[in-house]
Design a protein around this motif. Structure first.
Motif, PDB file in Angstrom:
ATOM      1  N   UNK A 131     -31.928 -34.227 -20.496  1.00  0.00           N
ATOM      2  CA  UNK A 131     -30.555 -34.490 -20.078  1.00  0.00           C
ATOM      3  C   UNK A 131     -30.270 -34.001 -18.656  1.00  0.00           C
ATOM      4  N   UNK A 132     -31.254 -33.408 -18.005  1.00  0.00           N
ATOM      5  CA  UNK A 132     -31.010 -32.842 -16.684  1.00  0.00           C
ATOM      6  C   UNK A 132     -30.620 -33.921 -15.672  1.00  0.00           C
ATOM      7  N   UNK A 133     -29.722 -33.543 -14.793  1.00  0.00           N
ATOM      8  CA  UNK A 133     -29.272 -34.458 -13.747  1.00  0.00           C
ATOM      9  C   UNK A 133     -30.399 -34.673 -12.742  1.00  0.00           C
ATOM     10  N   UNK A 134     -30.640 -35.907 -12.383  1.00  0.00           N
ATOM     11  CA  UNK A 134     -31.628 -36.223 -11.360  1.00  0.00           C
ATOM     12  C   UNK A 134     -31.067 -35.795 -10.006  1.00  0.00           C
ATOM     13  N   UNK A 135     -31.787 -34.911  -9.305  1.00  0.00           N
ATOM     14  CA  UNK A 135     -31.299 -34.416  -8.018  1.00  0.00           C
ATOM     15  C   UNK A 135     -31.492 -35.421  -6.897  1.00  0.00           C
ATOM     16  N   UNK A 136     -32.159 -36.527  -7.160  1.00  0.00           N
ATOM     17  CA  UNK A 136     -32.523 -37.452  -6.092  1.00  0.00           C
ATOM     18  C   UNK A 136     -31.315 -37.907  -5.292  1.00  0.00           C
ATOM     19  N   UNK A 137     -30.257 -38.324  -5.982  1.00  0.00           N
ATOM     20  CA  UNK A 137     -29.077 -38.824  -5.276  1.00  0.00           C
ATOM     21  C   UNK A 137     -28.445 -37.732  -4.423  1.00  0.00           C
ATOM     22  N   UNK A 138     -28.375 -36.511  -4.977  1.00  0.00           N
ATOM     23  CA  UNK A 138     -27.775 -35.411  -4.229  1.00  0.00           C
ATOM     24  C   UNK A 138     -28.608 -35.069  -3.004  1.00  0.00           C
ATOM     25  N   UNK A 139     -29.929 -35.060  -3.161  1.00  0.00           N
ATOM     26  CA  UNK A 139     -30.799 -34.745  -2.038  1.00  0.00           C
ATOM     27  C   UNK A 139     -30.697 -35.804  -0.952  1.00  0.00           C
ATOM     28  N   UNK A 140     -30.544 -37.048  -1.346  1.00  0.00           N
ATOM     29  CA  UNK A 140     -30.370 -38.114  -0.360  1.00  0.00           C
ATOM     30  C   UNK A 140     -29.087 -37.915   0.441  1.00  0.00           C
ATOM     31  N   UNK A 141     -28.038 -37.421  -0.212  1.00  0.00           N
ATOM     32  CA  UNK A 141     -26.786 -37.151   0.488  1.00  0.00           C
ATOM     33  C   UNK A 141     -26.947 -36.006   1.484  1.00  0.00           C
ATOM     34  N   UNK A 142     -27.679 -34.955   1.075  1.00  0.00           N
ATOM     35  CA  UNK A 142     -27.949 -33.856   1.999  1.00  0.00           C
ATOM     36  C   UNK A 142     -28.741 -34.373   3.189  1.00  0.00           C
ATOM     37  N   UNK A 143     -29.759 -35.170   2.928  1.00  0.00           N
ATOM     38  CA  UNK A 143     -30.588 -35.737   3.994  1.00  0.00           C
ATOM     39  C   UNK A 143     -29.738 -36.560   4.957  1.00  0.00           C
ATOM     40  N   UNK A 144     -28.851 -37.365   4.407  1.00  0.00           N
ATOM     41  CA  UNK A 144     -27.997 -38.212   5.239  1.00  0.00           C
ATOM     42  C   UNK A 144     -27.101 -37.370   6.141  1.00  0.00           C
ATOM     43  N   UNK A 145     -26.521 -36.292   5.574  1.00  0.00           N
ATOM     44  CA  UNK A 145     -25.635 -35.437   6.358  1.00  0.00           C
ATOM     45  C   UNK A 145     -26.389 -34.745   7.483  1.00  0.00           C
ATOM     46  N   UNK A 146     -27.583 -34.232   7.187  1.00  0.00           N
ATOM     47  CA  UNK A 146     -28.375 -33.533   8.202  1.00  0.00           C
ATOM     48  C   UNK A 146     -28.853 -34.502   9.277  1.00  0.00           C
ATOM     49  N   UNK A 182     -25.261 -28.060   6.322  1.00  0.00           N
ATOM     50  CA  UNK A 182     -26.007 -27.910   5.065  1.00  0.00           C
ATOM     51  C   UNK A 182     -25.141 -27.245   4.000  1.00  0.00           C
ATOM     52  N   UNK A 183     -24.404 -26.206   4.367  1.00  0.00           N
ATOM     53  CA  UNK A 183     -23.533 -25.523   3.400  1.00  0.00           C
ATOM     54  C   UNK A 183     -22.491 -26.478   2.840  1.00  0.00           C
ATOM     55  N   UNK A 184     -21.888 -27.266   3.712  1.00  0.00           N
ATOM     56  CA  UNK A 184     -20.881 -28.225   3.243  1.00  0.00           C
ATOM     57  C   UNK A 184     -21.498 -29.251   2.299  1.00  0.00           C
TER      58      UNK A 184
END
Length: 261
Positions: free
Chosen positions: A221-236, A199-201
């Motif tokens: 203008x805020x960045x959509x966290x969806x893509x980042x969260x999907x990457x975290x989910x994939x790693x976990x 998770x830290x990585x």
């Protein structure tokens, strides 16, 4: 300098980052969910109970679609407060940076507004238990509590000042206490330690460099966290699948080994 709501820019900034951390928790909790709920026995405002089955090596099992979001969060957070505190004790250091003086791990005897059981149909009622949480002390002395796993007690996620949290969520007549240092350690090869590293990585790689943009940018203008969260989910999820396969191999070796009999 205070804003119109009476809070400081420092507190606002940290609070928004803690809400982003909660989104990361929910994604990682769903990705690592290792209990397959086969029947919900009771679902009322006061009690949630289910029968479960363990499927060795199968992680990330979806919760029943008909369950409410509140019920899903209660199951996802059930009996995980210490593991989550251990993991996010490190994750928050990476997310909050110089805004924070210290992050510490505490426990309370919770004042529950909901009770959760996951077990067999004839299980007896659970005894009172302790509840772990993190305390985040800002550089200005303010102490905030982001309780990621409060849903098991019927608490919606919100970032509260310590005084408010303890007044509303501690069982009457009890006081919070810090978790001893020796209880905060996990062996490097343990599930919790390796999951924390994953998770830290993922946070460092995908979220940390963009956290300021997420918090500071205008709403449109805020960045959509969806893509980042999907990457975290994939790693976990990838880690949990590998861990499950590892556990299955150990079980098979024990069964087939010379000491089996």
């Amino acid at each position: 300098m205070e804003n119109q709501s009476g809070t400081t820019p420092l507190r606002d900034r940290v609070t928004q980052k803690l809400h982003a951390a909660y989104e990361i928790w929910e994604v990682f909790a769903r990705a690592s969910f290792g209990q397959r709920i086969i029947q919900v026995e009771t679902s009322t405002p006061e009690e949630l109970r289910a029968v479960w089955a363990v499927a060795e090596g199968q992680y990330g099992c979806a919760l029943p679609e008909e369950m409410s979001q509140e019920d899903q969060l209660a199951f996802l957070s059930f009996n995980t407060c210490d593991e989550v505190s251990y993991i996010f004790l490190e994750v928050l250091k990476h997310m909050l940076g110089e805004d924070v003086e210290s992050i510490s791990w505490w426990r309370i005897r919770p004042k529950q507004s909901r009770k959760v059981w996951i077990g067999m149909e004839d299980d007896a009622e659970e005894l009172p238990y302790d509840h772990g949480h993190l305390r985040v002390q800002l550089v200005n002395g303010t102490v905030l509590i982001p309780d990621f796993t409060g849903a098991q007690n019927g608490w919606l996620f919100e970032v509260l000042e310590a005084e408010v949290y303890y007044k509303t969520r501690c069982e009457d007549g009890t006081e919070p206490w810090v978790v001893p240092a020796e209880e905060q350690e996990h062996l490097p090869q343990s599930y919790a330690a390796q999951l924390r590293e994953v998770v830290v990585k993922a946070v460092d790689k995908l979220c940390w460099e963009n956290t300021e943009d997420i918090v500071e940018a205008p709403e449109e203008e805020k960045i959509d966290m969806k893509d980042m969260l999907e990457k975290v989910q994939e790693a976990v999820r990838h880690f949990c699948v590998r861990w499950g396969e590892h556990i299955v191999r150990i079980i098979q070796q024990r069964v087939a080994g010379p000491s089996a009999g």
